[in-house]
Design an enzyme around this catalytic site. Structure first.
Site, PDB file in Angstrom:
ATOM      1  CB  SER A   3      -0.916   0.021   1.225  1.00 59.46           C
ATOM      2  OG  SER A   3      -1.585   1.268   1.280  1.00 59.46           O
TER       3      SER A   3
ATOM      4  CE  LYS B 198     -11.277  -0.338  -1.974  1.00 60.14           C
ATOM      5  NZ  LYS B 198     -11.074   0.325  -3.276  1.00 60.14           N
TER       6      LYS B 198
ATOM      7  CG  ASP C   6     -11.956   3.819  -4.516  1.00 59.65           C
ATOM      8  OD1 ASP C   6     -10.902   4.348  -4.110  1.00 59.65           O
ATOM      9  OD2 ASP C   6     -12.352   2.702  -4.129  1.00 59.65           O
TER      10      ASP C   6
ATOM     11  N   GLY D  34     -16.714  -4.147  -8.190  1.00 58.26           N
ATOM     12  CA  GLY D  34     -16.690  -3.096  -7.182  1.00 58.26           C
ATOM     13  C   GLY D  34     -16.149  -1.777  -7.702  1.00 58.26           C
TER      14      GLY D  34
ATOM     15  NE  ARG E 281     -14.798 -12.470 -17.675  1.00 60.03           N
ATOM     16  CZ  ARG E 281     -13.765 -12.806 -16.920  1.00 60.03           C
ATOM     17  NH1 ARG E 281     -12.600 -13.095 -17.475  1.00 60.03           N
ATOM     18  NH2 ARG E 281     -13.867 -12.823 -15.605  1.00 60.03           N
TER      19      ARG E 281
END
Ligand code: ATR
Length: 276
Positions: free
Chosen positions: A14, A65, A101, A129, A151
């Site tokens: 991270s 998350k 995000d 996600g 997909r």
């Protein structure tokens, strides 16, 4: 000193401690930011412990998350819509959650890379996600069209239906398989699949990428991923990976916690890995 951390599994790679420590230095905020690896079955217990020790907030990464959103007492709308949170803020017994995000992605595309989303045709690859987190912030920019290609076609259709059910305009937001993309190119194409992590290419046809547009891969530090290679071969002028998104989402969380928004340009420059 106020304590913050990023929690994930694994967490060794991270960049969040480096980014937040740089932000704290640049803004003169007194805080300590560390990385914590929670056991796969111990997310809530790890957060509880950090809170009990006086922690003020955490970032949350893979694979926690969804759990982070469920843990919170007060999830923000966009975290609720994504079903996932990447930041928590503790306030006594309450735990606020947000998902930065998507705003980080939009800020990078629009502000840092200078590509408008408003009135443009946007293509999101993937229906997991990462796409869930990006949808609301992208829709807020009022694109002319936002297509989610996946997909597993059913997953894209279900996701789009869910967001349309919550008020997203049905004439703007559409979904389907890669074969449903039609002949018109998209101005902004974002790879939100996990394909790049395995050096795989989502089956997006090259003609879906507009040569004057932007090809954006959400992964960070993987160089020219198969998706970006496809875009390069197609002659797409602007290629980007997710370093800017990474730093921008961190800046949003920092501002949410501390009330000061750090400058991001220096940190993006510092972390950028050349695409070659
Ligand atoms: P998360 O929700 O954690 O983001 P996920 O649900 O596994 O993870 O989502 C990963 C996304 O990447 C999915 O949209 C997946 O497509 P499927 O839903 O069809 O599985 C997509 N993905 C992963 N590898 C891919 C590949 N090689 N080609 C195309 N899409 C891929």
């Amino acid at each position: 000193m106020d304590r913050y951390a990023v929690i994930g599994h694994p967490i060794g790679h991270s960049k969040s401690p480096l980014i937040h420590t740089a932000f704290a230095e640049a803004t003169g905020q007194a805080l300590v930011y560390t990385a914590i690896e929670a056991p796969l079955d111990g997310f809530a217990a790890t957060v509880d412990r950090f809170r009990a020790e006086g922690g003020r907030g955490v970032n949350v990464t893979v694979p926690f998350k969804l759990e982070a959103c469920a843990y919170a007492t007060d999830p923000a709308d966009r975290a609720r819509a994504a079903g996932a949170a990447n930041a928590l803020k503790f306030d006594g017994d309450r735990c606020l959650a947000d998902n930065f995000d998507g705003v980080g992605l939009v800020r990078d595309i629009v502000h840092n890379l200078g590509h408008a989303v408003r009135g443009r045709r946007v293509l999101l690859l993937g229906a997991g996600g990462a796409t869930r987190g990006a949808l609301l912030p992208l829709l807020e920019q009022a694109p002319a069209h936002l297509f989610v290609a996946n997909r597993s076609v059913d997953k894209a259709l279900a996701l789009v239906q869910e967001f349309v059910g919550r008020g997203a305009p049905a004439h703007v937001l559409e979904g389907g398989g890669y074969a449903d993309l039609g002949g018109d190119a998209f101005d902004v194409v974002v790879n939100a699949t996990s394909a790049s992590l395995g050096q795989a290419l989502p089956p997006v046809p090259a003609h879906a990428l507009h040569p004057d547009g932007l090809a954006y891969d959400m992964v960070y530090g993987q160089g020219l991923t198969p998706f970006l290679q496809l875009a390069q071969t197609r002659g797409v002028r602007h290629l980007a990976d997710g370093v800017g998104m990474l730093v921008e989402q961190a800046a949003e969380a920092f501002a949410w916690w501390r009330g000061v928004r750090p400058d991001t340009a220096t940190t993006i420059q510092r972390l950028r890995v050349p695409l070659i």
